[in-house]
Design a protein around this motif. Structure first.
Motif, PDB file in Angstrom:
ATOM      1  N   ILE A   3     -10.864 -11.489  -3.334  1.00 18.94           N
ATOM      2  CA  ILE A   3      -9.684 -12.244  -3.727  1.00 18.94           C
ATOM      3  C   ILE A   3      -8.666 -11.331  -4.386  1.00 18.94           C
ATOM      4  O   ILE A   3      -7.461 -11.409  -4.096  1.00 18.94           O
ATOM      5  CB  ILE A   3     -10.079 -13.409  -4.667  1.00 18.94           C
ATOM      6  N   ASN A   4      -9.115 -10.444  -5.259  1.00 21.16           N
ATOM      7  CA  ASN A   4      -8.190  -9.496  -5.888  1.00 21.16           C
ATOM      8  C   ASN A   4      -7.508  -8.619  -4.846  1.00 21.16           C
ATOM      9  O   ASN A   4      -6.311  -8.350  -4.944  1.00 21.16           O
ATOM     10  CB  ASN A   4      -8.902  -8.643  -6.934  1.00 21.16           C
ATOM     11  N   ASP A   5      -8.262  -8.171  -3.836  1.00 16.42           N
ATOM     12  CA  ASP A   5      -7.670  -7.365  -2.765  1.00 16.42           C
ATOM     13  C   ASP A   5      -6.594  -8.155  -2.021  1.00 16.42           C
ATOM     14  O   ASP A   5      -5.518  -7.631  -1.729  1.00 16.42           O
ATOM     15  CB  ASP A   5      -8.742  -6.906  -1.763  1.00 16.42           C
ATOM     16  N   LYS A   6      -6.882  -9.410  -1.707  1.00 22.17           N
ATOM     17  CA  LYS A   6      -5.920 -10.243  -0.984  1.00 22.17           C
ATOM     18  C   LYS A   6      -4.696 -10.525  -1.848  1.00 22.17           C
ATOM     19  O   LYS A   6      -3.563 -10.477  -1.365  1.00 22.17           O
ATOM     20  CB  LYS A   6      -6.573 -11.548  -0.528  1.00 22.17           C
ATOM     21  N   LEU A   7      -4.916 -10.806  -3.135  1.00 16.27           N
ATOM     22  CA  LEU A   7      -3.783 -11.024  -4.040  1.00 16.27           C
ATOM     23  C   LEU A   7      -2.897  -9.784  -4.094  1.00 16.27           C
ATOM     24  O   LEU A   7      -1.670  -9.879  -4.016  1.00 16.27           O
ATOM     25  CB  LEU A   7      -4.283 -11.389  -5.447  1.00 16.27           C
ATOM     26  N   PHE A   8      -3.522  -8.613  -4.193  1.00 14.02           N
ATOM     27  CA  PHE A   8      -2.779  -7.353  -4.233  1.00 14.02           C
ATOM     28  C   PHE A   8      -1.995  -7.150  -2.934  1.00 14.02           C
ATOM     29  O   PHE A   8      -0.811  -6.804  -2.958  1.00 14.02           O
ATOM     30  CB  PHE A   8      -3.736  -6.189  -4.474  1.00 14.02           C
ATOM     31  N   ASP A   9      -2.666  -7.389  -1.794  1.00 13.53           N
ATOM     32  CA  ASP A   9      -2.018  -7.231  -0.487  1.00 13.53           C
ATOM     33  C   ASP A   9      -0.802  -8.144  -0.330  1.00 13.53           C
ATOM     34  O   ASP A   9       0.164  -7.803   0.350  1.00 13.53           O
ATOM     35  CB  ASP A   9      -2.997  -7.520   0.657  1.00 13.53           C
ATOM     36  N   GLU A  10      -0.880  -9.314  -0.941  1.00 12.70           N
ATOM     37  CA  GLU A  10       0.203 -10.301  -0.845  1.00 12.70           C
ATOM     38  C   GLU A  10       1.224 -10.163  -1.973  1.00 12.70           C
ATOM     39  O   GLU A  10       2.078 -11.012  -2.152  1.00 12.70           O
ATOM     40  CB  GLU A  10      -0.378 -11.721  -0.837  1.00 12.70           C
ATOM     41  N   ASP A  11       1.098  -9.082  -2.744  1.00 14.05           N
ATOM     42  CA  ASP A  11       2.014  -8.801  -3.849  1.00 14.05           C
ATOM     43  C   ASP A  11       2.010  -9.898  -4.906  1.00 14.05           C
ATOM     44  O   ASP A  11       3.042 -10.270  -5.461  1.00 14.05           O
ATOM     45  CB  ASP A  11       3.431  -8.576  -3.325  1.00 14.05           C
ATOM     46  N   GLU A  12       0.802 -10.426  -5.153  1.00 14.48           N
ATOM     47  CA  GLU A  12       0.581 -11.441  -6.188  1.00 14.48           C
ATOM     48  C   GLU A  12      -0.225 -10.818  -7.318  1.00 14.48           C
ATOM     49  O   GLU A  12      -0.937  -9.833  -7.113  1.00 14.48           O
ATOM     50  CB  GLU A  12      -0.166 -12.644  -5.614  1.00 14.48           C
ATOM     51  N   GLU A  13      -0.131 -11.389  -8.511  1.00 17.99           N
ATOM     52  CA  GLU A  13      -0.874 -10.890  -9.664  1.00 17.99           C
ATOM     53  C   GLU A  13      -2.372 -11.050  -9.420  1.00 17.99           C
ATOM     54  O   GLU A  13      -2.844 -12.129  -9.045  1.00 17.99           O
ATOM     55  CB  GLU A  13      -0.473 -11.673 -10.923  1.00 17.99           C
TER      56      GLU A  13
END
Length: 141
Positions: free
Chosen positions: A128-138
């Motif tokens: 989830i952290n990887d996906k959040l990072f990829d989507e430019d989300e915190e």
């Protein structure tokens, strides 16, 4: 006296002429559990050690024990990390957030939708952290 559900409380509140009277009449219906008590209740339903939970939630064992002892109050992000570590369901997570006085996950917000999806599909916190990072989300931590 039996606890009233939310709808009953709301209806009674709308018709109450006096706030103090409403509060005193409904003391047993209010949530009084602390964050640590609520987390302990969820933890007891899961088959996981605190050491494993700390690892899966991306936090130190010391910090985890402080939360469970009530000496630290986790942020919404840290609470979500704990939910991933506990492999909590969406329903368990939403209930915990609500009872802790924090915003529930709202799927119309992109960041919350990613987190919701992860809980729903049993993804790990790092995914989830990887996906959040990829989507430019915190990220969560």
């Amino acid at each position: 006296m039996k606890k009233k559900n939310t709808d009953n409380l709301q209806q009674e509140m709308m018709n109450a002429p006096d706030l103090n009277q409403f509060l005193s009449r409904n003391q047993e219906s209010f949530v009084n559990a602390s964050v640590s008590e609520l987390l302990n209740q969820l933890f007891e339903r899961k088959n996981i050690s605190k050491a494993a939970l700390a690892k899966q939630a991306g936090m130190s064992e010391i910090y985890l024990h402080q939360i469970f002892a009530g000496r630290r109050k986790p942020s919404r992000n840290r609470l979500l990390c704990l939910c991933f570590g506990l492999e909590a369901s969406v329903e368990e997570t939403q209930e915990l957030l609500k009872l802790c006085g924090m915003a529930q996950l709202y799927p119309k917000l992109k960041r919350d939708a990613i987190i919701y999806y992860g809980l729903l599909h049993g993804l790990k916190l790092f995914e989830i952290n990887d996906k959040l990072f990829d989507e430019d989300e915190e990220i969560l931590f």
